[in-house]
Structures are given as structure tokens and as C-alpha cells.
Motif scaffolding. Structure first.
Motif, PDB file in Angstrom:
ATOM      1  N   THR A  70      24.267 -35.946  18.242  1.00 50.21           N
ATOM      2  CA  THR A  70      25.113 -35.179  17.327  1.00 50.21           C
ATOM      3  C   THR A  70      24.240 -34.158  16.600  1.00 50.21           C
ATOM      4  O   THR A  70      23.160 -34.492  16.130  1.00 50.21           O
ATOM      5  CB  THR A  70      25.785 -36.125  16.323  1.00 50.21           C
ATOM      6  OG1 THR A  70      26.557 -37.087  17.026  1.00 50.21           O
ATOM      7  CG2 THR A  70      26.673 -35.371  15.353  1.00 50.21           C
ATOM      8  N   GLY A  71      24.708 -32.926  16.543  1.00 49.34           N
ATOM      9  CA  GLY A  71      23.962 -31.862  15.879  1.00 49.34           C
ATOM     10  C   GLY A  71      23.160 -30.996  16.834  1.00 49.34           C
ATOM     11  O   GLY A  71      22.810 -29.863  16.500  1.00 49.34           O
TER      12      GLY A  71
ATOM     13  N   ASN B 146      30.902 -40.910  19.748  1.00 47.01           N
ATOM     14  CA  ASN B 146      30.714 -40.489  18.370  1.00 47.01           C
ATOM     15  C   ASN B 146      30.543 -41.740  17.534  1.00 47.01           C
ATOM     16  O   ASN B 146      31.156 -42.768  17.828  1.00 47.01           O
ATOM     17  CB  ASN B 146      31.942 -39.681  17.924  1.00 47.01           C
ATOM     18  CG  ASN B 146      31.884 -39.321  16.464  1.00 47.01           C
ATOM     19  OD1 ASN B 146      32.300 -40.102  15.618  1.00 47.01           O
ATOM     20  ND2 ASN B 146      31.365 -38.151  16.171  1.00 47.01           N
TER      21      ASN B 146
ATOM     22  N   THR C 238      31.060 -42.942  13.658  1.00 45.64           N
ATOM     23  CA  THR C 238      31.644 -42.532  12.387  1.00 45.64           C
ATOM     24  C   THR C 238      30.709 -42.880  11.236  1.00 45.64           C
ATOM     25  O   THR C 238      29.740 -43.626  11.405  1.00 45.64           O
ATOM     26  CB  THR C 238      33.014 -43.200  12.163  1.00 45.64           C
ATOM     27  OG1 THR C 238      32.816 -44.622  12.130  1.00 45.64           O
ATOM     28  CG2 THR C 238      33.995 -42.842  13.266  1.00 45.64           C
TER      29      THR C 238
ATOM     30  N   ASP D 280      29.065 -31.707  26.633  1.00 45.38           N
ATOM     31  CA  ASP D 280      29.978 -31.495  25.513  1.00 45.38           C
ATOM     32  C   ASP D 280      30.513 -30.081  25.682  1.00 45.38           C
ATOM     33  O   ASP D 280      29.811 -29.105  25.429  1.00 45.38           O
ATOM     34  CB  ASP D 280      29.253 -31.653  24.179  1.00 45.38           C
ATOM     35  CG  ASP D 280      30.152 -31.343  22.988  1.00 45.38           C
ATOM     36  OD1 ASP D 280      31.321 -30.937  23.196  1.00 45.38           O
ATOM     37  OD2 ASP D 280      29.684 -31.493  21.854  1.00 45.38           O
TER      38      ASP D 280
ATOM     39  N   SER E  90      30.488 -27.609  22.551  1.00 47.90           N
ATOM     40  CA  SER E  90      29.131 -27.187  22.185  1.00 47.90           C
ATOM     41  C   SER E  90      28.540 -26.261  23.236  1.00 47.90           C
ATOM     42  O   SER E  90      27.913 -25.253  22.912  1.00 47.90           O
ATOM     43  CB  SER E  90      28.238 -28.423  22.000  1.00 47.90           C
ATOM     44  OG  SER E  90      26.911 -28.053  21.711  1.00 47.90           O
TER      45      SER E  90
ATOM     46  N   SER F 102      26.778 -30.037  18.410  1.00 49.12           N
ATOM     47  CA  SER F 102      27.690 -31.011  18.995  1.00 49.12           C
ATOM     48  C   SER F 102      28.166 -32.021  17.959  1.00 49.12           C
ATOM     49  O   SER F 102      27.441 -32.373  17.035  1.00 49.12           O
ATOM     50  CB  SER F 102      26.977 -31.754  20.133  1.00 49.12           C
ATOM     51  OG  SER F 102      27.826 -32.725  20.683  1.00 49.12           O
ATOM     52  N   LYS F 103      29.383 -32.504  18.152  1.00 40.78           N
ATOM     53  CA  LYS F 103      29.942 -33.560  17.313  1.00 40.78           C
ATOM     54  C   LYS F 103      29.785 -34.927  17.967  1.00 40.78           C
ATOM     55  O   LYS F 103      30.226 -35.931  17.417  1.00 40.78           O
ATOM     56  CB  LYS F 103      31.432 -33.288  17.058  1.00 40.78           C
ATOM     57  CG  LYS F 103      31.688 -31.998  16.302  1.00 40.78           C
ATOM     58  CD  LYS F 103      33.170 -31.722  16.198  1.00 40.78           C
ATOM     59  CE  LYS F 103      33.405 -30.347  15.601  1.00 40.78           C
ATOM     60  NZ  LYS F 103      34.816 -29.961  15.660  1.00 40.78           N
ATOM     61  N   VAL F 104      29.187 -34.958  19.171  1.00 41.23           N
ATOM     62  CA  VAL F 104      29.072 -36.198  19.931  1.00 41.23           C
ATOM     63  C   VAL F 104      27.640 -36.415  20.413  1.00 41.23           C
ATOM     64  O   VAL F 104      26.810 -35.520  20.381  1.00 41.23           O
ATOM     65  CB  VAL F 104      30.033 -36.210  21.137  1.00 41.23           C
ATOM     66  CG1 VAL F 104      31.490 -36.138  20.691  1.00 41.23           C
ATOM     67  CG2 VAL F 104      29.706 -35.086  22.106  1.00 41.23           C
TER      68      VAL F 104
END
Length: 192
Positions: A40-41, A59, A61, A80, A83, A90-92
Motif C-alpha cells: 500500500t502506498g 487490503n 484495514t 493494481d 495505480s 496503491s490502496k492495496v
């Protein structure tokens, strides 16, 4: 160079010259079990093909719950999309469920291939269409199916993954608790 991958492409009707061109720009990497390909990121900068093993997109939380969006076993593609397309964080996460061998292409190289190899562009469009249909079915299932229906659908669509995945990952993918999944499986065995 990557004979198994080249055979895979030929089964989708890509001519030898195109197959060789695509394969020539591929880089390979080995991932250990639980190793992250992307966090993530990070910005997704590669198209990835799974030669062997299995990856997952997931993901976590803020409260520590894991939500698995996709499993990618051998002979599947993973990235992703948001992204990659927009070149945003990215969120995943993408990580290896089991030891895995992958091929990957830098975004610039893959985009160049899509222009140079019309068969690849057509194949990519077909993959995108299939993924959209699969995502729609997942959303409808998540919104309206019972845990029993979700599990039965998973068993029907992915019978070869059942013995390769820990139950906690299947529960995460289905959006049910591990306790609920165990109850569903127990009830199913009682009916047999």
C-alpha cells in the motif's frame, strides 16, 4: 527464453514473432511465501504474469482486518489497475501466498508492446473484459449472497485453490468470518 509463458501466449493465438517479442522484454523474479511484490502506498509500475505459485491482492484495514480482492494462481496476470493506469499510490498490497515465479514488464515496455503487437492489444482487451465481468459478479455476490452461496460459488469457480489456501484467506476473500466459514463447511459435510 520463457518457454512455458510462450506456450501460454500461443494458446491464445499470438503468432511466434509476437510471442518472442513479448517474451524478450520480460524480466523474472522469485518470491518467497508471504513476500510482498507491492505494498500500500507504492505505485504499480509493472504488469505481472504468474508462472508458478500464487499471489493475492489484498487490503488491511485500520483495525487489522484483511480483505482479499483477488487470488492469482499460475498462468494469470496481476496488478493494481488503478495505480498502474493513473500512476498513483496503491490502496492495496500484492503478496505471495506460496513460493512463486513471476514475469514482469515495466509499464513503458508493456505499453510499447501493446502498440507494436496488435494481437497483444486484443488479448489485453479480452482480459480486461473478463476481469470486469468477474468483478461485477463478485460485487453482486458480496451484496446479496448468503455465506453458503458465497462458499459454494467459490468451490465451483476455484476447486483447485481449496487445498492450496488457508481457510482464513478463503474467509477473507468471501467476506465472512472464519467461524462462519467453518460452520458452512461443517454443515456442507453433514449433508453429504
Amino acid at each position: 527464453m520463457h518457454s512455458e509463458f510462450e506456450t501460454y501466449l500461443r494458446t491464445y493465438g499470438l503468432p511466434d514473432e509476437s510471442v518472442c517479442r513479448i517474451s524478450s522484454l520480460a524480466m523474472s523474479r522469485t518470491l518467497r511465501r508471504n513476500e510482498f511484490l507491492m505494498s500500500t502506498g507504492d505505485v504499480c509500475r509493472h504488469k505481472v504474469f504468474v508462472m508458478s505459485g500464487m499471489l493475492r491482492i489484498f487490503n488491511i484495514t485500520a483495525d487489522g482486518n484483511e480483505h482479499i480482492l483477488q487470488f492469482s494462481p499460475e498462468h494469470s496476470w496481476v496488478l493494481d489497475v488503478e495505480s498502474y493506469d493513473m500512476q498513483i499510490p496503491s490502496k492495496v498490497n500484492i503478496g505471495a501466498v506460496e513460493p512463486s515465479e513471476i514475469l514482469y514488464w515495466h509499464k513503458a515496455d508493456f505499453e510499447k508492446l501493446r502498440i507494436e503487437v496488435p494481437e497483444l492489444r486484443l488479448y489485453a482487451e479480452q482480459l480486461i473484459s473478463r476481469n470486469i465481468h468477474h468483478s461485477r459478479d463478485r460485487i453482486l455476490s458480496a451484496l446479496g449472497a448468503t455465506p453458503e452461496e458465497k462458499y459454494e460459488d467459490f468451490v465451483q469457480k476455484f476447486p483447485n485453490l481449496l487445498n492450496r489456501l488457508p481457510l482464513r484467506m478463503i474467509a477473507s476473500y468471501l467476506g465472512v468470518s472464519l467461524k462462519t466459514l467453518n460452520r458452512v463447511r461443517h454443515d456442507q459435510l453433514q449433508r453429504i
